[in-house]
Design an enzyme around this catalytic site. Sequence first.
Site, PDB file in Angstrom:
ATOM      1  N   ASP A 125      40.721  55.053  31.801  1.00  0.00           N
ATOM      2  CA  ASP A 125      39.755  54.157  32.131  1.00  0.00           C
ATOM      3  C   ASP A 125      38.615  54.760  31.820  1.00  0.00           C
ATOM      4  O   ASP A 125      38.524  56.299  31.835  1.00  0.00           O
ATOM      5  CB  ASP A 125      39.925  53.870  33.729  1.00  0.00           C
ATOM      6  CG  ASP A 125      38.906  52.681  34.078  1.00  0.00           C
ATOM      7  OD1 ASP A 125      39.444  51.724  34.640  1.00  0.00           O
ATOM      8  OD2 ASP A 125      37.702  52.873  34.112  1.00  0.00           O
ATOM      9  N   ILE A 126      37.612  54.082  31.230  1.00  0.00           N
ATOM     10  CA  ILE A 126      36.402  54.560  30.810  1.00  0.00           C
ATOM     11  C   ILE A 126      35.411  55.116  32.039  1.00  0.00           C
ATOM     12  O   ILE A 126      34.560  56.039  31.773  1.00  0.00           O
ATOM     13  CB  ILE A 126      35.510  53.612  29.867  1.00  0.00           C
ATOM     14  CG1 ILE A 126      34.517  54.072  29.049  1.00  0.00           C
ATOM     15  CG2 ILE A 126      34.596  52.568  30.923  1.00  0.00           C
ATOM     16  CD1 ILE A 126      34.002  53.332  27.954  1.00  0.00           C
ATOM     17  N   ASN A 136      43.914  43.747  39.966  1.00  0.00           N
ATOM     18  CA  ASN A 136      42.857  42.805  40.600  1.00  0.00           C
ATOM     19  C   ASN A 136      43.049  41.658  39.901  1.00  0.00           C
ATOM     20  O   ASN A 136      43.365  41.507  38.399  1.00  0.00           O
ATOM     21  CB  ASN A 136      41.405  43.520  40.455  1.00  0.00           C
ATOM     22  CG  ASN A 136      41.509  44.786  40.986  1.00  0.00           C
ATOM     23  OD1 ASN A 136      41.813  44.988  42.382  1.00  0.00           O
ATOM     24  ND2 ASN A 136      40.695  45.823  40.399  1.00  0.00           N
ATOM     25  N   GLN A 183      38.549  41.057  39.836  1.00  0.00           N
ATOM     26  CA  GLN A 183      38.950  41.439  38.337  1.00  0.00           C
ATOM     27  C   GLN A 183      37.533  41.304  37.541  1.00  0.00           C
ATOM     28  O   GLN A 183      36.941  40.528  37.561  1.00  0.00           O
ATOM     29  CB  GLN A 183      39.868  40.469  38.019  1.00  0.00           C
ATOM     30  CG  GLN A 183      40.590  40.954  36.528  1.00  0.00           C
ATOM     31  CD  GLN A 183      41.517  39.850  36.133  1.00  0.00           C
ATOM     32  OE1 GLN A 183      41.764  38.752  36.736  1.00  0.00           O
ATOM     33  NE2 GLN A 183      42.336  40.152  35.091  1.00  0.00           N
ATOM     34  N   HIS A 238      45.736  43.850  33.565  1.00  0.00           N
ATOM     35  CA  HIS A 238      45.936  45.473  33.548  1.00  0.00           C
ATOM     36  C   HIS A 238      46.515  46.151  34.811  1.00  0.00           C
ATOM     37  O   HIS A 238      45.997  45.658  36.043  1.00  0.00           O
ATOM     38  CB  HIS A 238      44.650  46.125  33.022  1.00  0.00           C
ATOM     39  CG  HIS A 238      43.438  45.593  33.866  1.00  0.00           C
ATOM     40  ND1 HIS A 238      42.872  44.423  33.580  1.00  0.00           N
ATOM     41  CD2 HIS A 238      42.478  46.321  34.884  1.00  0.00           C
ATOM     42  CE1 HIS A 238      41.709  44.376  34.356  1.00  0.00           C
ATOM     43  NE2 HIS A 238      41.759  45.402  34.857  1.00  0.00           N
ATOM     44  N   HIS A 272      46.126  49.322  37.208  1.00  0.00           N
ATOM     45  CA  HIS A 272      45.487  50.724  37.253  1.00  0.00           C
ATOM     46  C   HIS A 272      46.555  51.876  37.985  1.00  0.00           C
ATOM     47  O   HIS A 272      47.021  51.374  38.977  1.00  0.00           O
ATOM     48  CB  HIS A 272      44.285  50.698  38.410  1.00  0.00           C
ATOM     49  CG  HIS A 272      43.138  49.694  38.044  1.00  0.00           C
ATOM     50  ND1 HIS A 272      41.882  50.272  37.630  1.00  0.00           N
ATOM     51  CD2 HIS A 272      43.069  48.486  38.104  1.00  0.00           C
ATOM     52  CE1 HIS A 272      41.071  49.085  37.314  1.00  0.00           C
ATOM     53  NE2 HIS A 272      41.792  48.132  37.569  1.00  0.00           N
TER      54      HIS A 272
HETATM   55  P1  AMP Z   1      39.100  45.309  36.931  1.00  0.00           P
HETATM   56  O1  AMP Z   1      37.803  45.313  37.940  1.00  0.00           O
HETATM   57  O2  AMP Z   1      40.267  45.640  37.696  1.00  0.00           O
HETATM   58  O3  AMP Z   1      39.153  44.568  35.824  1.00  0.00           O
HETATM   59  O4  AMP Z   1      38.749  46.521  35.985  1.00  0.00           O
HETATM   60  C1  AMP Z   1      38.389  47.026  34.933  1.00  0.00           C
HETATM   61  C2  AMP Z   1      38.356  48.342  34.445  1.00  0.00           C
HETATM   62  O5  AMP Z   1      38.180  48.370  33.039  1.00  0.00           O
HETATM   63  C3  AMP Z   1      37.379  49.138  35.052  1.00  0.00           C
HETATM   64  O6  AMP Z   1      37.912  50.087  35.984  1.00  0.00           O
HETATM   65  C4  AMP Z   1      36.449  49.663  34.056  1.00  0.00           C
HETATM   66  O7  AMP Z   1      36.073  50.947  34.373  1.00  0.00           O
HETATM   67  C5  AMP Z   1      37.626  49.551  32.881  1.00  0.00           C
HETATM   68  N1  AMP Z   1      37.094  49.607  31.547  1.00  0.00           N
HETATM   69  C6  AMP Z   1      36.133  48.563  31.097  1.00  0.00           C
HETATM   70  N2  AMP Z   1      35.898  48.843  29.617  1.00  0.00           N
HETATM   71  C7  AMP Z   1      36.665  49.984  29.319  1.00  0.00           C
HETATM   72  C8  AMP Z   1      36.761  50.562  28.137  1.00  0.00           C
HETATM   73  N3  AMP Z   1      36.222  50.152  26.829  1.00  0.00           N
HETATM   74  N4  AMP Z   1      37.832  51.497  28.042  1.00  0.00           N
HETATM   75  C9  AMP Z   1      38.480  51.869  29.167  1.00  0.00           C
HETATM   76  N5  AMP Z   1      38.290  51.297  30.344  1.00  0.00           N
HETATM   77  C10 AMP Z   1      37.390  50.499  30.434  1.00  0.00           C
END
Ligand code: AMP
Length: 126
Positions: free
Chosen positions: A35-36, A97, A104, A110, A112
């Site tokens: 995760d970023i 989520n 979400q 995805h 986590h």
């Molecule tokens: P959600 O809120 O469950 O949709 O989680 C989305 C997740 O994607 C968050 O934890 C973000 O930090 C992660 N995210 C968004 N963009 C990127 C990216 N380019 N690379 C890795 N993780 C990302």
Amino acid sequence: MPHAYDPTNIFARILRGEIPNKTVVETAHTLAFHDIAPQAPVHVLVIPKGAYVTFDHFAAEASAEELVDFHRVCAQICADLGLSIGSGGPGYRAITNAGGDGGQEVPHYHLHLLGGRPLGRMVERA
Ligand code: AMP
């Protein structure tokens, strides 16, 4: 209501190679990457390569091969990162989520995988 998949979402762009990612595991059907904005020492996202919006969409419509591959990748990560209690690890949390109430942000399914510290309560009380 059908699950309308938005192919411009950021994980679709990662899968097309338009945006870099820190890959943990990649198979024919599944990609896992860091995760970023990690919320724990371990914060890995596991995504199917297919166009699925949510957990229930994936669970309902993915092939048996996709479903098995996805979950085996999750198990491999838990083992490789030393999280699995089955091999003496400290445990972890797997969260997904979905939609508005689920919070979400990225509309590509995805999971986590979080670990590396005690994670506290699962859900804040309202
Ligand atoms: P959600 O809120 O469950 O949709 O989680 C989305 C997740 O994607 C968050 O934890 C973000 O930090 C992660 N995210 C968004 N963009 C990127 C990216 N380019 N690379 C890795 N993780 C990302």
